[in-house]
Design an enzyme around this catalytic site. Sequence first.
Site, mmCIF file in Angstrom:
data_model
loop_
_atom_site.group_PDB
_atom_site.id
_atom_site.type_symbol
_atom_site.label_atom_id
_atom_site.label_comp_id
_atom_site.label_asym_id
_atom_site.label_seq_id
_atom_site.Cartn_x
_atom_site.Cartn_y
_atom_site.Cartn_z
ATOM 1 N N ARG A 201 0.156 7.103 8.574
ATOM 2 C CA ARG A 201 -0.495 5.838 8.885
ATOM 3 C C ARG A 201 -1.799 6.157 9.620
ATOM 4 N NH1 ARG A 201 2.041 3.861 5.518
ATOM 5 N NH2 ARG A 201 3.540 2.137 5.607
ATOM 6 N N GLU A 230 -8.015 0.190 8.322
ATOM 7 C CA GLU A 230 -8.034 -0.193 6.907
ATOM 8 C C GLU A 230 -8.043 -1.722 6.776
ATOM 9 O OE1 GLU A 230 -4.898 1.480 4.560
ATOM 10 O OE2 GLU A 230 -5.288 3.524 5.234
ATOM 11 N N HIS A 247 -5.827 5.693 0.404
ATOM 12 C CA HIS A 247 -4.424 5.380 0.707
ATOM 13 C C HIS A 247 -3.575 5.360 -0.565
ATOM 14 C CE1 HIS A 247 -1.704 3.098 3.800
ATOM 15 N NE2 HIS A 247 -0.999 3.927 3.037
#
Length: 330
Positions: A201, A230, A247
């Site tokens: 993450r 993000e 991602h």
Amino acid sequence: MLRFLIDENIPYIKGRLEPIGQVTYLDQNDFSHELASQADAVLIRTRTRANASLLENTPVRLVATATIGTDQIDIPWCDSHGITVRNSPGCNAPAVAQYVWSSLLHQDFNPEKDTLGIIGCGNVGGIVRQWGEQLGVRMMVCDPFRPDLHTSSLEEIMSQCDAVTLHTPLTRDGLHPTFHLINEKLLPLMKQDAILINAARGPVVDFNALREFSRIRPDIRMVIDTWEGEPAVDPEILEKAVYATPHIAGYSRLGKERATRMVLEAVEEEFGIEIDKSGLSGPYRPIPALTAEMIKSSYDPAEDTRTLRAHPSSLETLRHDYSYRPETGE
């Protein structure tokens, strides 16, 4: 009749729940309390926030996410209100292992000489470790939740390893919070020319600290798939990273099939029904004759890096339109 709110971007799910209930497909940003007030289950992905604002005083009994992460879900609140929460642990672990090992091997990481540090050794880190064992790599692991393993401290990992890869969830409290786990205190410990991979993450790494550190230590090689803030992408890190991707580390076809299967299994268990899951991949099976060349030839993150650099403001679109890749050994 059961009523389902479903993220329209959960792949391979359309048509499977229609025979047993009323189905509404939504963009990830269109979930609302009004719609949840007429639903029994909410099936989401990474971005939809499942919390009191969405779920309070609704008939929702199940929140299931087709992702391994659950930081988008207020689990304590759901638990206290009798709402079952299910995720899809390990669904994309082989794909992330492919991403990690391909990124390492394309940078000439030497399995016979170099040491890999794994921070977090759950479903994903466990397969990364398993592949390392098959390749004969010396590894060090840091995971306070794995007393069965000989684990090292963060300081030992950062100072002794030629590459460090992160595979923790994002947590902000508890005994071992991971928010900004990699910070201004740990980054300077890294060896010369070491590789840092974040495919966990984004906020597990303090990006402000990473940006400053990269200015002082341009030798450090960054591989960044998940970004703090993000869908925004840090432009300086995007430019400096060896590999910078939108991602998509876990975006394999089989991984997406496993995630959808796990979501459907959660629905089955919660409501005592059976759903057609034909054509969806089952659990991962280890690759018996894994080689470095097999991994390198199965994926090269350079192309995804070029794409993100060409479209730095389009992370969400690139994820949405990504062509799910085959896994190593498929």
